[in-house]
Design an enzyme around this catalytic site. Structure first.
Site, mmCIF file in Angstrom:
data_model
loop_
_atom_site.group_PDB
_atom_site.id
_atom_site.type_symbol
_atom_site.label_atom_id
_atom_site.label_comp_id
_atom_site.label_asym_id
_atom_site.label_seq_id
_atom_site.Cartn_x
_atom_site.Cartn_y
_atom_site.Cartn_z
ATOM 1 C CG LEU A 512 -1.985 -1.065 1.314
ATOM 2 C CD1 LEU A 512 -2.682 -1.012 2.666
ATOM 3 C CD2 LEU A 512 -3.003 -0.886 0.198
ATOM 4 N N GLY A 513 2.050 1.177 0.579
ATOM 5 C CA GLY A 513 2.924 2.345 0.633
ATOM 6 C C GLY A 513 4.217 2.011 1.347
ATOM 7 N N GLY A 515 7.756 3.975 3.556
ATOM 8 C CA GLY A 515 8.270 5.163 4.204
ATOM 9 C C GLY A 515 9.500 4.840 5.017
ATOM 10 N N GLY A 516 9.884 5.797 5.919
ATOM 11 C CA GLY A 516 11.057 5.597 6.743
ATOM 12 C C GLY A 516 10.921 4.396 7.650
ATOM 13 C CG PHE A 517 7.568 1.777 10.212
ATOM 14 C CD1 PHE A 517 7.152 0.598 9.603
ATOM 15 C CD2 PHE A 517 7.563 1.845 11.594
ATOM 16 C CE1 PHE A 517 6.743 -0.488 10.353
ATOM 17 C CE2 PHE A 517 7.149 0.765 12.354
ATOM 18 C CZ PHE A 517 6.738 -0.402 11.725
ATOM 19 N N GLY A 518 9.320 1.538 6.962
ATOM 20 C CA GLY A 518 9.410 0.309 6.183
ATOM 21 C C GLY A 518 8.290 0.283 5.155
ATOM 22 C CB VAL A 520 1.970 0.085 4.747
ATOM 23 C CG1 VAL A 520 0.583 -0.264 5.281
ATOM 24 C CG2 VAL A 520 2.681 1.030 5.699
ATOM 25 C CG ASP A 631 4.519 13.369 10.140
ATOM 26 O OD1 ASP A 631 4.617 14.434 9.483
ATOM 27 O OD2 ASP A 631 4.831 12.274 9.688
#
Length: 822
Positions: A512-513, A515-518, A520, A631
């Site tokens: 789905l997407g 980012g910096g976290f990893g 999704v 955020d």
């Protein structure tokens, strides 16, 4: 001359005295002639005589009244046209509609088993022509209604189904051609011989079957799912059983049509193009052809050939299958013997035809299995309703399994009866018992060796568990409350195998997407619940910190406008968070896209603004902890199936003490375009930092423009500066997105712009609290005048960047991160 003046005066007086009749109704004293028309109260639909282009035939029909394209939705005399314009429609004193030609011959008539003292025919805003007692507003008391006798169009509020008490069967049927509305070859109706499924036939030949209703959709129509256009349901109401739908927004126009070729399609009206656009088709591909692969076979459009026998079955006539004729289906490799049979689970399928079936609405799945096992004629079983976790009810098949197909999403599980030898260790109860005895014999015979291996295994498992618990403790160690006491997070843990199955082994197609976290992923649990899985990148130190932070904060939060955390997965080197799935993605997906922005009209956008405000108020004031999100942005506002907003992504959130409202940090994180000036420049964050971000989002929702990256030919200001300039010049309405102009309440929109500007004022002291914002949104009280906003020119951002050496600037939709590890 005076005589004529008096006559003219009397005539005028008579016109004033004679009461006017309602424009949406026909009474017994009013014959309705060719050239007359009646229009529903809101102007949505019109009843009149009409002809198709190039034809002299005249028909009496209902059409949309407020669009440019002539669209007929119902025809009274579809099979018996008038040859000229002499037709007259009358309503008799018994409440019967009669259409007659020039000679007085009846061309068409309605029917009714009851009569009324003062009947009228009224055209409702739904497009339904109703014969009823004048003054009676209860539709259930009507003598007759056109919705009970549809043509080729299925409108909102219509019922597709049957009434067992009256034997009324409501269904749609195709027209012969685009200019001949007489009944064609195709029908689409509720199958009276099956359990709650729709069938499309050409004459008496089945062409398409929807699959049985499973509480969420028809099992063979995965495209039928919650959406912003319409809601749908299947109703069991005593003697009535029917499928119906309603529009979410009455200003949208949507209809379902079966055309002369048997295609069943849904269309929506697009004002911009002044045309009907195809929204979805019920039949999508060749696998939707009825019983294409015969019995005990499935159709998979991604395979070649598309038909294949179920596991444990083989082609009935092999030479036919070699020539791509699969109609003979498949047969069992091993015959059943009833007493030693078991079941094999097949997932993601369209359930078979239900004409030879039995159901019970209260049974559990285990009870369903036992019932099927006791009946030697039972070939399969499944949950009747999958709308609740674990499913409910029982559906049994008592014959061959016909018309199955593989479905990539929203498919269903079915348990098919198999011979024990086909199942191996998963066979019948007797086979399991024998296997258990053999296992114990082996254990006893090698007990001495097994003890040694068991001890070694216990030691290995203990060591692995200690390492695993150490990691869990590191990430999910109890938090401290304001009194310094530890609090148990009580967060459900999911195992890695469950997450792997749910996401198709973390397939790229499920992403789905990122980012910096990893990354999704979209997933689905065994009970059918859809989830979103945030998977921590193995190389992301930043992500581990955010993971800890998100767990510590969101697990304590419960609010309808915050995304719900279902649990986490910590196994080996894998770390994941599991959330409820938001089917309509995020707010930015709609408001910044020229095509999708039309889906969100102003009432929906205002509803989203209010929902975000209430969620923030909960974080700042009403939650167990006072949370500062840090955020907030459009991409972090997720939308559920009813377009309710949910604040998400608490990886950067911070909590402050019960009486504190601000804190300081030298680690500035957030997203430029939304970040408050005092935070970006001085590292000072507070609840007013979130208020600033909220104000930016309000202006973006109203305008459909991003703050960061906004450009205007007349100046170098961003969206905040542009909105401020227009406000001071009294021209705020110029910022409103074109897509919502027609649907908006201008006073409401202008008030929202005003509130947005109050929220983005440069000084935190001047910004209202979220409790004040919620109050302002819900009232009409006078608002204070806003002061100059912060960061309203591109130079402001540059200054902030040079002043903040601890952070780096990123793009509008990427979170800022510190250069050193956080």
């Amino acid at each position: 001359m005076d005589y004529f003046r008096e006559l003219l005066f009397c005539s005028s007086l008579l016109l004033i005295i004679i009461p006017s009749t309602a424009v949406d109704s026909i009474s017994t004293t009013q014959p309705f002639r060719d050239g007359d028309s009646i229009v529903s109260a809101s102007g949505s639909f019109k009843l009149e005589f009409f002809s198709f282009v190039g034809s002299i035939n005249r028909y009496l029909g209902i059409s949309y009244n407020q669009i440019s394209a002539t669209t007929i939705v119902w025809v009274a005399n579809r099979g018996t046209p008038l040859n000229d314009s002499s037709g007259v429609l009358r309503i008799t004193s018994q409440g019967i509609l009669i259409l007659v030609d020039q000679s007085g011959s009846t061309i068409w008539s309605s029917n009714s088993s009851r009569s009324a003292r003062n009947p009228i025919a009224q055209l409702l805003d739904s497009g339904n022509l109703v014969v009823k007692e004048e003054g009676d507003v209860n539709l259930e008391n009507s003598l007759w209604q056109s919705f009970d006798y549809p043509g080729d169009t299925f409108l909102p509020e219509m019922k597709l189904g049957r009434n067992k008490a009256t034997s009324l069967d409501r269904y749609i049927s195709s027209s012969k051609s685009v200019d001949d509305p007489s009944r064609g070859n195709y029908t689409f109706r509720l199958d009276p011989a099956a359990y709650s499924e729709l069938i499309m036939r050409e004459g008496s030949s089945e062409k398409f079957r929807s699959g049985p209703w499973n509480g969420m959709r028809f099992s063979g129509t995965p495209q039928l799912k919650p959406n912003p256009i319409y809601t749908y349901r299947f109703v069991y109401d005593g003697d009535e059983e029917y499928y119906t739908y309603n529009l979410v927004n009455s200003s949208f126009l949507s209809r379902m049509v079966i055309n002369q070729d048997g295609n069943i399609q849904r269309f929506t009206w697009i004002d911009r193009t002044q045309s009907w656009e195809l929204y979805l088709s019920v039949k999508n591909d060749n696998c939707d052809r009825y019983a294409l692969c015969g019995a005990y076979a499935t159709c998979s459009i991604n395979n070649s050939p598309v038909c294949g026998c179920l596991e444990g079955f083989s082609p009935n006539v092999s030479k036919d299958w070699d020539t791509m004729d699969w109609s003979s289906g498949c047969v069992r490799k091993t015959p059943l013997n009833c007493s030693e049979d078991g079941f094999r689970k097949f997932s993601g399928v369209k359930l078979p035809e239900t004409r030879k079936s039995w159901f019970n609405r209260t049974m559990s799945l285990d009870e369903c299995r036992s019932t099927c096992l006791k009946n030697c004629s039972c070939t399969a079983y499944a949950n009747l309703d999958i709308s609740i976790n674990g499913g409910s009810g029982c559906l049994l098949w008592l014959g061959d399994l016909v018309d199955m197909r593989q479905i990539n999403e929203n498919g269903q599980d079915i348990y098919i009866r198999m011979a024990a030898s086909e199942l191996g260790k998963a066979g019948s109860a007797e086979a399991k018992s024998k296997e258990k005895k053999r296992t114990w014999s082996i254990i006893i015979s090698v007990l001495s060796i097994a003890v040694v291996f068991s001890l070694a295994l216990i030691l290995l498992v203990w060591r692995k568990k200690m390492l695993k618990n150490r990691k869990k403790k590191d990430i999910l160690e109890p938090s401290q409350n304001n009194q310094g006491e530890e609090e148990d997070l009580k967060l459900p843990l999911f195992d890695l195998n469950t997450m792997s199955r749910a996401t198709n082994d973390f397939s790229p197609a499920n992403i789905l997407g990122e980012g910096g976290f990893g990354t999704v992923y979209q997933g689905k649990l065994n009970d059918g619940q859809e989830i979103a899985v945030k998977r921590l990148s193995k190389t992301s130190k930043q992500g581990l910190d955010e993971f800890k932070n998100e767990v510590l904060h969101i697990v304590k939060l419960q609010h309808r406008n915050l995304v719900k955390l279902l649990g986490c997965c910590i196994e080996g080197d894998e770390t994941m968070l599991i959330y409820e799935m938001m089917p309509n993605k995020s707010l930015d997906f709609f408001i910044f896209d020229k095509t999708r922005e039309k889906v969100l009209d102003w009432p929906q956008r205002f509803h989203i603004i209010n929902g975000i405000a209430r969620g923030l108020l909960y974080l700042h004031q009403d939650s167990r902890l006072r949370i500062i999100h840090r955020d907030l942005k459009a991409s972090n506002i997720l939308l559920d199936h009813e377009m309710n907003p949910k604040i998400s992504d608490f990886g950067l959130a911070r909590s402050v003490g019960g009486n504190e409202t601000e804190a300081n940090t030298n680690k500035v994180v957030g997203t430029y375009g939304y970040i408050a000036p005092e935070y970006a420049i001085d590292g000072l964050y507070s609840v007013k930092s979130d208020v600033f971000s909220f104000g930016v989002m309000v202006l973006e929702i109203v305008s459909g423009k991003r703050n960061k990256g906004f450009c205007h030919p007349d100046h170098k200001q961003n969206l905040l500066g542009h909105a401020w300039r227009l406000f001071t010049e009294g021209r705020s309405s110029e910022i409103i997105a074109e897509s919502i102009v027609e649907s908006c309440n201008f006073s409401e929109v202008l008030r929202s712009i005003h509130i947005g500007l109050l929220c983005v004022q440069r000084s935190p002291r001047d910004r209202p609290s979220m409790s004040t914002v919620v109050m302002m949104l819900g009232s009409e009280s006078e608002l204070p005048q806003p002061k100059e906003p912060g960061f309203f020119t591109t130079r402001d951002v540059g200054k902030a960047t040079s002043s903040s050496t601890q952070s780096k600037v990123s793009a509008n939709e990427v979170t800022m991160t510190q250069l050193e590890a956080r």
